[in-house]
Design a protein around this motif. Sequence first.
Motif, mmCIF file in Angstrom:
data_model
loop_
_atom_site.group_PDB
_atom_site.id
_atom_site.type_symbol
_atom_site.label_atom_id
_atom_site.label_comp_id
_atom_site.label_asym_id
_atom_site.label_seq_id
_atom_site.Cartn_x
_atom_site.Cartn_y
_atom_site.Cartn_z
ATOM 1 N N ASP A 186 0.840 -1.199 0.000
ATOM 2 C CA ASP A 186 0.000 0.000 0.000
ATOM 3 C C ASP A 186 0.883 1.260 0.000
ATOM 4 N N ASN A 187 1.922 1.250 0.808
ATOM 5 C CA ASN A 187 2.854 2.382 0.833
ATOM 6 C C ASN A 187 3.494 2.605 -0.536
ATOM 7 N N LEU A 188 3.920 1.509 -1.182
ATOM 8 C CA LEU A 188 4.525 1.623 -2.509
ATOM 9 C C LEU A 188 3.568 2.308 -3.485
ATOM 10 N N ALA A 189 2.300 1.910 -3.424
ATOM 11 C CA ALA A 189 1.303 2.517 -4.312
ATOM 12 C C ALA A 189 1.142 4.002 -4.012
ATOM 13 N N GLU A 190 1.174 4.362 -2.737
ATOM 14 C CA GLU A 190 1.077 5.778 -2.366
ATOM 15 C C GLU A 190 2.277 6.561 -2.894
ATOM 16 N N HIS A 191 3.449 5.936 -2.901
ATOM 17 C CA HIS A 191 4.638 6.604 -3.445
ATOM 18 C C HIS A 191 4.464 6.902 -4.936
ATOM 19 N N VAL A 192 3.788 5.987 -5.650
ATOM 20 C CA VAL A 192 3.553 6.196 -7.085
ATOM 21 C C VAL A 192 2.683 7.434 -7.300
ATOM 22 N N ILE A 193 1.627 7.560 -6.492
ATOM 23 C CA ILE A 193 0.745 8.715 -6.627
ATOM 24 C C ILE A 193 1.493 10.004 -6.302
ATOM 25 N N TYR A 194 2.349 9.954 -5.280
ATOM 26 C CA TYR A 194 3.185 11.120 -4.953
ATOM 27 C C TYR A 194 4.114 11.454 -6.111
ATOM 28 N N LEU A 195 4.730 10.423 -6.685
ATOM 29 C CA LEU A 195 5.679 10.626 -7.773
ATOM 30 C C LEU A 195 5.013 11.254 -8.990
ATOM 31 N N VAL A 196 3.862 10.731 -9.371
ATOM 32 C CA VAL A 196 3.214 11.178 -10.605
ATOM 33 C C VAL A 196 2.428 12.474 -10.417
ATOM 34 N N LYS A 197 1.687 12.558 -9.305
ATOM 35 C CA LYS A 197 0.779 13.677 -9.098
ATOM 36 C C LYS A 197 1.300 14.744 -8.141
ATOM 37 N N GLY A 198 2.377 14.437 -7.410
ATOM 38 C CA GLY A 198 2.872 15.388 -6.430
ATOM 39 C C GLY A 198 1.979 15.463 -5.208
ATOM 40 N N ARG A 199 1.131 14.454 -5.012
ATOM 41 C CA ARG A 199 0.200 14.403 -3.885
ATOM 42 C C ARG A 199 0.669 13.385 -2.858
ATOM 43 N N ASP A 200 0.843 13.811 -1.616
ATOM 44 C CA ASP A 200 1.194 12.895 -0.542
ATOM 45 C C ASP A 200 -0.105 12.441 0.119
ATOM 46 N N ILE A 201 -0.498 11.187 -0.109
ATOM 47 C CA ILE A 201 -1.790 10.696 0.386
ATOM 48 C C ILE A 201 -1.618 9.733 1.565
ATOM 49 N N ARG A 202 -0.451 9.766 2.203
ATOM 50 C CA ARG A 202 -0.191 8.795 3.272
ATOM 51 C C ARG A 202 -1.178 8.906 4.431
ATOM 52 N N HIS A 203 -1.723 10.084 4.658
ATOM 53 C CA HIS A 203 -2.660 10.265 5.772
ATOM 54 C C HIS A 203 -4.053 10.631 5.270
#
Length: 244
Positions: free
Chosen positions: A210-227
Amino acid sequence: MDITSDTHSQHISQQYNQDLETIKTQLMAMGGLVEKQLQEALAALLEGDSQLAIRVRDNDTSVNDMQLKIDEECVRILARRQPAASDLRLVIAVIRATNDLERMGDEANKIARNALDLIESGRIPQGSVEIRHISEHVRSMLRDSLTAFARFDTELALKVVQEDASVDSEYTTAMRSLATFMMEDSRSIGGVLSVMTVLRALERIGDHADNLAEHVIYLVKGRDIRHTSVEELDREDLGRSDKR
């Protein structure tokens, strides 16, 4: 700015392009090794193969060594290139991802060690069905999260994030069932506790996928969705990402 799989091929310096591609390639290799470790640890447990379990346990340092190598390369890029924008996000995402993969390797090693204990006891007690079911789900999450990273695919990454809740629910149900079984048969306590440890390791691997997937969204969209909750994500349009 959103990025695509071609974003990191636009630098004047060909060496810089190569440096960025290298850390991504190395991350995929590390992910492949962790996938193999998990697959073999589970096979050792479910098939009663002690030699395979020993191999997984002894190969744990290979995952650690890969993390150190990738982190060193990332630090070198930060120091020499001083990347900005999407390039900086790539380096940060890779550093975060190697940490999650290393933790997954630790959990696979834990499964292998518990497999050895269960094999020595002569049988795998109650819980093998739960292990098979949850492990298939977790392995799918890991595979999809690595694919999402390789392709900069936020849709697939979001799918992994949403699946984590299902794994958590399956884990809770399995643990309750095993606790009831232990109370009904005190002779099973030792073996069932080992199975619970395996299930906990699988649940943690799901969390790291799940964390890895969140890193992808951060990488592509610049959005940190961890919380950010899954419900909040469902209400947002993260957009379609371009894939290879």
